[in-house]
Every structure is written in structure tokens, then in C-alpha cells.
Motif scaffolding. Sequence first.
Motif, PDB file in Angstrom:
ATOM      1  N   SER B  71       0.833  -1.210   0.000  1.00  0.00           N
ATOM      2  CA  SER B  71       0.000   0.000   0.000  1.00  0.00           C
ATOM      3  C   SER B  71       0.864   1.255   0.000  1.00  0.00           C
ATOM      4  O   SER B  71       0.567   2.226  -0.703  1.00  0.00           O
ATOM      5  CB  SER B  71      -0.926   0.018   1.220  1.00  0.00           C
ATOM      6  N   TYR B  74       2.211   1.604  -3.341  1.00  0.00           N
ATOM      7  CA  TYR B  74       1.165   2.026  -4.273  1.00  0.00           C
ATOM      8  C   TYR B  74       0.978   3.542  -4.238  1.00  0.00           C
ATOM      9  O   TYR B  74       0.905   4.193  -5.276  1.00  0.00           O
ATOM     10  CB  TYR B  74      -0.167   1.337  -3.961  1.00  0.00           C
ATOM     11  N   PRO B  78       1.597   4.665  -8.064  1.00  0.00           N
ATOM     12  CA  PRO B  78       0.425   3.811  -8.276  1.00  0.00           C
ATOM     13  C   PRO B  78       0.577   2.904  -9.491  1.00  0.00           C
ATOM     14  O   PRO B  78       1.129   3.304 -10.508  1.00  0.00           O
ATOM     15  CB  PRO B  78      -0.705   4.832  -8.539  1.00  0.00           C
ATOM     16  N   ALA B  80      -1.734  -0.684 -11.231  1.00  0.00           N
ATOM     17  CA  ALA B  80      -2.813  -1.652 -11.039  1.00  0.00           C
ATOM     18  C   ALA B  80      -2.258  -2.959 -10.478  1.00  0.00           C
ATOM     19  O   ALA B  80      -2.911  -3.635  -9.693  1.00  0.00           O
ATOM     20  CB  ALA B  80      -3.533  -1.892 -12.364  1.00  0.00           C
ATOM     21  N   ASP B  83      -1.859  -2.944  -6.735  1.00  0.00           N
ATOM     22  CA  ASP B  83      -3.166  -3.058  -6.090  1.00  0.00           C
ATOM     23  C   ASP B  83      -3.660  -4.497  -6.105  1.00  0.00           C
ATOM     24  O   ASP B  83      -4.195  -4.995  -5.116  1.00  0.00           O
ATOM     25  CB  ASP B  83      -4.173  -2.161  -6.804  1.00  0.00           C
ATOM     26  N   ARG B  84      -3.456  -5.193  -7.244  1.00  0.00           N
ATOM     27  CA  ARG B  84      -3.890  -6.585  -7.322  1.00  0.00           C
ATOM     28  C   ARG B  84      -3.163  -7.433  -6.284  1.00  0.00           C
ATOM     29  O   ARG B  84      -3.760  -8.289  -5.633  1.00  0.00           O
ATOM     30  CB  ARG B  84      -3.609  -7.139  -8.722  1.00  0.00           C
ATOM     31  N   ARG B  87      -4.521  -6.636  -2.799  1.00  0.00           N
ATOM     32  CA  ARG B  87      -5.851  -7.179  -2.574  1.00  0.00           C
ATOM     33  C   ARG B  87      -5.797  -8.696  -2.391  1.00  0.00           C
ATOM     34  O   ARG B  87      -6.474  -9.257  -1.539  1.00  0.00           O
ATOM     35  CB  ARG B  87      -6.770  -6.817  -3.738  1.00  0.00           C
ATOM     36  N   ARG B 139     -13.306  -0.962  -2.176  1.00  0.00           N
ATOM     37  CA  ARG B 139     -13.196  -0.656  -3.614  1.00  0.00           C
ATOM     38  C   ARG B 139     -14.560  -0.648  -4.291  1.00  0.00           C
ATOM     39  O   ARG B 139     -14.820   0.150  -5.181  1.00  0.00           O
ATOM     40  CB  ARG B 139     -12.287  -1.670  -4.298  1.00  0.00           C
ATOM     41  N   PRO B 145     -12.466   3.460 -10.197  1.00  0.00           N
ATOM     42  CA  PRO B 145     -11.600   2.372  -9.721  1.00  0.00           C
ATOM     43  C   PRO B 145     -10.242   2.873  -9.224  1.00  0.00           C
ATOM     44  O   PRO B 145      -9.708   2.353  -8.241  1.00  0.00           O
ATOM     45  CB  PRO B 145     -11.407   1.488 -10.950  1.00  0.00           C
ATOM     46  N   GLU B 146      -9.699   3.904  -9.876  1.00  0.00           N
ATOM     47  CA  GLU B 146      -8.392   4.413  -9.463  1.00  0.00           C
ATOM     48  C   GLU B 146      -8.480   4.986  -8.045  1.00  0.00           C
ATOM     49  O   GLU B 146      -7.618   4.754  -7.209  1.00  0.00           O
ATOM     50  CB  GLU B 146      -7.932   5.486 -10.471  1.00  0.00           C
ATOM     51  N   ARG B 149      -8.777   2.159  -5.462  1.00  0.00           N
ATOM     52  CA  ARG B 149      -7.486   1.534  -5.139  1.00  0.00           C
ATOM     53  C   ARG B 149      -6.704   2.390  -4.155  1.00  0.00           C
ATOM     54  O   ARG B 149      -6.074   1.894  -3.224  1.00  0.00           O
ATOM     55  CB  ARG B 149      -6.674   1.346  -6.423  1.00  0.00           C
ATOM     56  N   ARG B 150      -6.768   3.714  -4.380  1.00  0.00           N
ATOM     57  CA  ARG B 150      -6.048   4.629  -3.497  1.00  0.00           C
ATOM     58  C   ARG B 150      -6.626   4.554  -2.087  1.00  0.00           C
ATOM     59  O   ARG B 150      -5.887   4.500  -1.096  1.00  0.00           O
ATOM     60  CB  ARG B 150      -6.182   6.035  -4.068  1.00  0.00           C
TER      61      ARG B 150
END
Lengths: 245, 233, 222
Positions: B71, B74, B78, B80, B83-84, B87, B139, B145-146, B149-150
Amino acid sequence: MADPGTDDVDTAVEVQGITKRYGAQAALDQVDLCLGCNERLAVLGPNGAGKTTLIAVLATLVRPSAGTLRVMGFDSADAPNEVRRRIGVVAHQTYLYEELSARENLLFYGRLYGMPDLEARVEMLLKLVDIYPRRHEQIANLSRGMQQRVALARALVHDPDVLLLDEPDTGLDQAHLDLLASLVQGRAIPARTVILTTHNLDRALELCGRVAVLAQGRLVYQAASAALDRAALRDAYHRLAGAAP
Amino acid sequence: MALSKNEGGARRWIDDVLGVATLIGMVVALWLIFIYTPMELVQGAVQKVFYIHLASIWNAYLGFLIVFVVSILYLWRPSARKDRIARAWAEVGVVFTTITLVSGSIWAKPIWGTYWTWDARLTSTLILWIIYVVYLMLRGFVGDPERGRRYAAIVGIIGFIDVPIVHMSVRWWRTLHPDPIVATSEAALPASMWYTVLYCIVVFTVLALFLVRQRVHIDELRETLVDLRTTSS
Amino acid sequence: MKLTLQQVLAIVQKDLMVEMRARDLLVLMLTFAVLSLVIFYLALDLWGPVVQRVGPGLLWMTITFAAMLGMGRTFVREYERGTLAGLLLAPIDRGALFISKLLANLIFLFIMEAVTLPMFALLFDLPVLNPAVMLATLLGTLGLAILGTMFSAMAAHSRAREALLPLLLLPTTVPIIIGAVQATSNAISGVADGPPWIGLLIAFDVIFLTLSYLLFEHAIEG
């Protein structure tokens, strides 16, 4: 390149490869744009073409998924507050507090920008947008057109180098459309760089030296107004954006 | 984003190895737990749950630690992919926290005479579980979506920093009320039990790695599919 | 630095001015707080020694829920009317924006507590108007406001609006709730020893003030 922020910068807005994705949808797709100082650009496009997103990215309100933005030589990623200091924005929302009067709103925003001689400047702006007699009334009691004029004054309170106007003609009557024109063209106030979005082709040609068409997030057309007449622009718009303006 | 053939091949190979290692490791773990280690004299068979319990909470903390680190990365840069990964580890963490809570309850019923008690460790594990369930829900609540994620990254950081503070506060809170539990002495565990515990932790870590890689891969496939749909329409 | 201070003052002053004219926030929080004290009393049929034991907990539940209601509104109000974008357009450091919003929230919460605490003392007949309880209230409220400001900024941008706030705030502020309740309880019953609850509250406040100050730009920007 000259030092950022000094008077000898000649490129006011420089946009490179700006892309903004919402999930898989691209609201803006690889937009490039370059505006010299005091140049005026009108961005045309059907609803949903990405005009509002473009203004929001230029205003640093939305972070682009990719690409860079420079305003008066400052990079928006490195020096966002320097960029913010230099742009004034009018959008669909007025950014005004309904409970406060026009004057209180302008004083508040002026303080956020640390403006000197604020009282005098606010008074000048209230007179300029023709709201002075009603300056002490709460914003909620003003008509939409009046609110829009206060919003124009709000965007000018810190004397920005660049004006970003998202459909600034919303709710304005004929007399105040002329006022808008004189502001944009730098007759009522010193000239500055302007990017505005509109649905109105005539207004685009009248107000701005350059027009561009945005369709599905792409900048598909750019031309100087002088080389265009209404029919030619209408034709190009129709062909590229696929909808009647 | 299509995977090159080579990259896909290497990925398959690692996944196969992890999968087979997990399978064999788990079978061995079962043998160690049920046959190799001696039966605990006081608690009996139910003590066997202890190995799974410890290995699960280890996985949960490992997962949440990785969520925390990823995190931070990220928010710094940042992507994707980060983030994956965050998660996937959070999901694994929540699953193993759930296993921890459930296996603890199974053990507690015959030993303490109740499935649940507001003991310090139980309470703070429950709050840990809630924080990361909210992290996973977050989320879905955010339109862009961006931005989602933040926000998840922010909760991934605040949540992890919060965990020791929550634990501390709950422990102090419990000292005020007399502890209803007779403390069991863990000092004199035979060596075979400790080896089994350590072994289980290693195998569970491999399992977590395997699950996370599968989870990330599924996400990537899903996003490729969405991309293909939007470009073809 | 001077500009930042001026900006913080301008925002706090603006929030107070808006609330003075609209009044909806304080009215909402105060009515809710008084109402829940009454409902708790009725639902739990409180009397005698039970009050001493559960009173501090009820007080803090009331404060926490009223605070969530109020703090959720402050950002949703700015967000729905679009004035949040107006703030974000200004060249203000996002940490300073956080401090401004935190201060405004704190002022509203303290006003709410200035009414709730005496009400509580009156209805429940507990001596909560003493300096030790005040200190616990001050520190506990600060902790609630720090994470409340942070999370309500995020909640305002979500589909669920304020409904998301309790999900984020309640589990993370468990140490504040426990610490404040225990400190209040000790102060009422005159217990001097026991765990350092005030220290826990201070540690929580310092850690999350720092963290939120640093993370706020990611919560607020588009």
C-alpha cells in the motif's frame, strides 16, 4: 527553457499524452495540446466527449492516468500548487457557498490565494460582473445567471494567467454574454490565456482564436478560427464528432 | 495487456511447482500433526487444531504486513499490479483470520467450555478481521476504480498501524476484568510439537503464495477480458 | 508558512460562518446526542449501581455516534455542492487542508460535548464535570476527529456517502473508545492506578495525526 513562472515563458499550457481511464473506459485518450500565452482555444464536442474531464485534469482536480501537464512552465506533478496559483476555473458547479454572500465568497477565496489588497480587488470584481448592488445577499437568493457571474469573479479573484471555462455561458442573458466575451477577449480586464468548452459553434468562433473538436476522448480536429467560417466548422464537427452540435 | 508466450510459460511453471509443493507439503503436515506428534495428555485430540491455528494466524499477519508495505508503495507510485497484489494478500489474510477464529472456537469449546470469550487475543483478532473485511469491501463502494485503489491503500496502511494499538488497548482492558480462563502452560511442549508447528508455518506460507499468485492471475485475465470486450465493441 | 496559517484560519472561519447561518449540523448532532441519552436510559432501565458501571460506556457511544453523524455531514455538504473542488483548486497544502477541516470538526464536536456532558451529568447523576473526565474527553474527541476527518473525506466520494464512515471509523477507533471509557470510569470512581489510559489516548492521537496529515492528499484529491 526559461525559468518557470517568469514573464518570458511563452507557452502557457502544455499537455502531453494526457489519458484518463475510468476502469476500461478512456474518458481522455492521448490528448496533446499546446497553448501560447494569451492564446484562446475553444473546445467543442458532443456530450460525453470528455470536455469536462479535460477541464478537470487541466485544473488539477483529476489526476490523469498517464501524461503530463505544464502550466506557465510548472509541471503539475512536481509543483501542483504553483500550477493552481496560475489557473482560474469556472465549471458547472459554481464553487460558491450558498450561505455566504457574493462578497464573503470572494473574500474567502481571495484569502486562500493570499491576495494582497483583497478588499479593493473584490470590490472591483463585484462591479466588473455587475453584481455589486447585491453583494451582501446570500448566494442561495441569487438567480442562476447571477451566481454564474459571481463564479466568473471567483475565478478571477487571484488574477490567474490561465482561465479554464467549462460552458461559461450557462444561465447568462444577452447583456452578460457580452460581458463574458469582453472578459474572455481581454477587453474588460488584461488579456490572458483561455481554454473554454462550449456547444455553440458561433460563440467558439467569435471568442477564440483557435477551435478544437473532442470526440470520444480524442482531440480529433484543431484549426485557427480565422481560416474557418461557420459552415466549414459545422461540417468538420459533423464529420468527426458524428452528431449535430 | 497480453502476456508474451515466454512470460506465460514461466508463470505456469512456477505455479505448477508451488501447487505440487503445497499438495505434498499438506499431506506431510497431516501425517506430522495426527501421527508423528504425541497426543497431548490433558487436552487430547482437540489440541491438534493448535498447529493449523498457529500457522493460519501466521499467514494472516504475513498477508496484512504485505498489504501494508505494498500500500505504501502504491501511494508512492500507483500501479494496477501493486493493487492486485495487495488485494490478493488481504483476501488470503482474511481467509486465514477466519480459519484462526473458527479453529480457535473449535478448540475453546471442550477446553474452555465456550466457543467464544472476550479474551484479549480473541477480541483483537476479531477486530483485525473486521478491519480487513472493510478493506476488501471498500473498492466496491467507490465509483472511480483508481480512487478505490487509493482508498484501499490508505486503509491498508492505517489498519496495519492500528493493529498493535488495538491489541494493547484490549489487553489492558481485559486486565481490569478477571480473566475467566485458566491459563494453559505452553512452556513444556515436546520438541516434536515445535518442529511440527514450524513445519506447518512453512507449508502454509507456500500455500498462501500459491493462492495469491492464482488470485492475481485471475484478476489479470479478467482485466484482459474487459479490455478485449471494450476494444471489440 | 504565513500563507498556510492564513489559509487554515480562512477555512475554519468560513466553516463556522456557514454553520452559523445554516445551523443544521449542530442541531442535528445535539438533538441526536440528547435523544440517544434518553433512549439508552429507557431501553436499559438504568438505576442504582448499574449506572456507575455502564454510564461511561453510554456517554462514549453517544459521543461517538453523534460525532460520526456530524463529521460525515461536513464533507458531504462540501462535496455535494461542489465547493470541495473550489477548495482543492486553491494552492493550499493538502496537509494544511486536513488541519483546517480537523479544527472545524473539533470545534463542532466540543460544542456538542459542552451540551452533552452536563446533560449526562444531570440525567444519569454521575460527576462527569471534573477535570480528569474533561481531559479524557478532549483526547478521545481528538482521536475520533482525526480519523473521522480522514475517513469522512473518503466516504463523501463513495457511493454509500456517510454510510461508509462507521464501517471505517468504528473498528479503527476501538483503542479510543476503550481508552476514553476506562479513563472516564476511573475518574468517576476515583481509581488512581491501572493501565495508563491517558497515555494510550495521547499515543493514538499523535500517531494518527501524523499519518493522516501525510495521507490526506490521497484521500481528498481526484
